[in-house]
Write an enzyme that holds these catalytic residues in place. Structure first.
Site, PDB file in Angstrom:
ATOM      1  CE1 TYR A 117      36.526  39.987  24.467  1.00 51.99           C
ATOM      2  CE2 TYR A 117      34.523  39.067  23.533  1.00 51.99           C
ATOM      3  CZ  TYR A 117      35.225  39.547  24.617  1.00 51.99           C
ATOM      4  OH  TYR A 117      34.626  39.576  25.855  1.00 51.99           O
ATOM      5  N   GLY A 150      38.384  27.739  31.654  1.00 53.85           N
ATOM      6  CA  GLY A 150      38.789  26.430  31.169  1.00 53.85           C
ATOM      7  C   GLY A 150      39.401  25.531  32.222  1.00 53.85           C
TER       8      GLY A 150
END
Length: 330
Positions: free
Chosen positions: A58, A212
């Site tokens: 990440y 999302g």
């Protein structure tokens, strides 16, 4: 505040039913927002969240995501579980290299993660993706050595299939498997969940809100910048997008009948699939953290659980990764 604890595996790992994923704080979902990320992590802790999920990947080799988590949890590090991951060659910062789970590299990543997080142990150390070039027995054995040395507490796998899980578990007990699972994505139900339950392994569901799509801010793929994964995710592409949006509208109607948000409905549905499942929705908004955490107390009836499957009998339209990026389970 406290949250009902769930047991993952048989080695002593317990965490709240809702955790927090941190990937989107530094990559994949538009511009990084470290300030928002720190605020979200601290609010999550205030609300009883105990599992925080990061990874070397990440930060694309820069350590930025782990460093963000390390800064945010100062003052309550010993009250939480930090999970991180190894498994990629990130020697060229900013670029995603090939898989690399060689024992020497696992140790190198562990030392880097300890330093970036500012901690003396990694609570959960996942293999991020299975490396076909390295026997899983070697991977499990190396993590087992790190556990014996006190640098790691629990061994995890991510996106591994039944046979890999069995082989790894035979060498070093696996406490938890992390794989995508949601009302949108249910491939794990056929073969993976039965195996982890047979072996007594816990399950952590990433992208439990369909990356999302189950939020109110979803837009077609073309509306996202090139660096945003939603610009290429098949579920946002023309044809699939419209079908998925129609399903979300039906889910939203069901949620409104209970006077809750559709995201809360989706998380409650996931937690209802078993007491051995934990969800780690990602957000950099303290307000969304509050909304997500509230889902841990939401109870759905049998009819409501069945209605979710009626709306999405096989999950979302469109694959969750491109063909070249799809994890191969074996």
């Amino acid at each position: 505040m406290t949250m009902t604890q769930r047991t993952l595996g048989r080695q002593g790992l317990t965490v709240g039913g809702i955790g927090l994923g941190t990937m989107g704080m530094t990559m994949a979902y538009g511009a990084p927002d470290e300030e928002g990320g720190v605020a979200a992590i601290r609010r999550a802790h205030e609300l009883g969240v105990t599992m925080f999920d990061t990874a070397e990947l990440y930060g694309l080799g820069t350590g930025s995501n782990e460093q963000l988590v390390g800064r945010a949890v100062k003052g309550f590090r010993d009250e939480i579980v930090i999970a991180t991951k190894f498994g990629f060659d990130l020697s060229d910062p900013g670029k995603l290299g090939p898989l690399d789970s060689r024992p020497s590299h696992i140790r190198e990543v562990a030392e880097n993660s300890l330093r970036h997080l500012g901690t003396d142990r990694l609570d959960v150390f996942y293999q991020h993706r299975v490396d076909p070039a390295v026997p899983i027995e070697d991977v499990a054995g190396t993590v087992g050595e790190l556990i014996a040395e006190g640098k790691v507490r629990f061994f995890g796998l991510s996106e591994a299939g039944p046979q890999i899980i069995r082989r790894a578990h035979a060498v070093q007990p696996v406490s938890v498997l992390q794989t995508e699972y949601s009302v949108f994505e249910r491939a794990v139900e056929a073969q993976v969940l039965p195996v982890v339950r047979e072996l007594g392994i816990g399950f952590v569901a990433y992208s439990p809100l369909g990356r999302g799509f189950l939020t109110s801010e979803v837009r077609p793929a073309a509306d996202y910048p090139a660096g945003d994964m939603r610009s290429w995710d098949e579920r946002w592409q023309p044809g699939n997008f419209e079908k998925n949006l129609a399903a979300v509208r039906e889910l939203t109607a069901l949620a409104e009948s209970k006077e809750v948000a559709v995201t809360q409905l989706a998380l409650a549905w996931l937690l209802a699939q078993g007491d051995d499942i934990v969800a780690i929705p990602g957000t950099r908004s303290p307000r969304r953290v509050e909304q997500n955490v509230a889902a841990a107390d939401l109870v759905l009836t049998a009819d409501e659980l069945a209605r979710v499957r009626e709306i999405l009998p096989e999950g979302a339209a469109g694959a969750r990764y491109t063909e070249s990026s799809m994890p191969v389970w074996s």
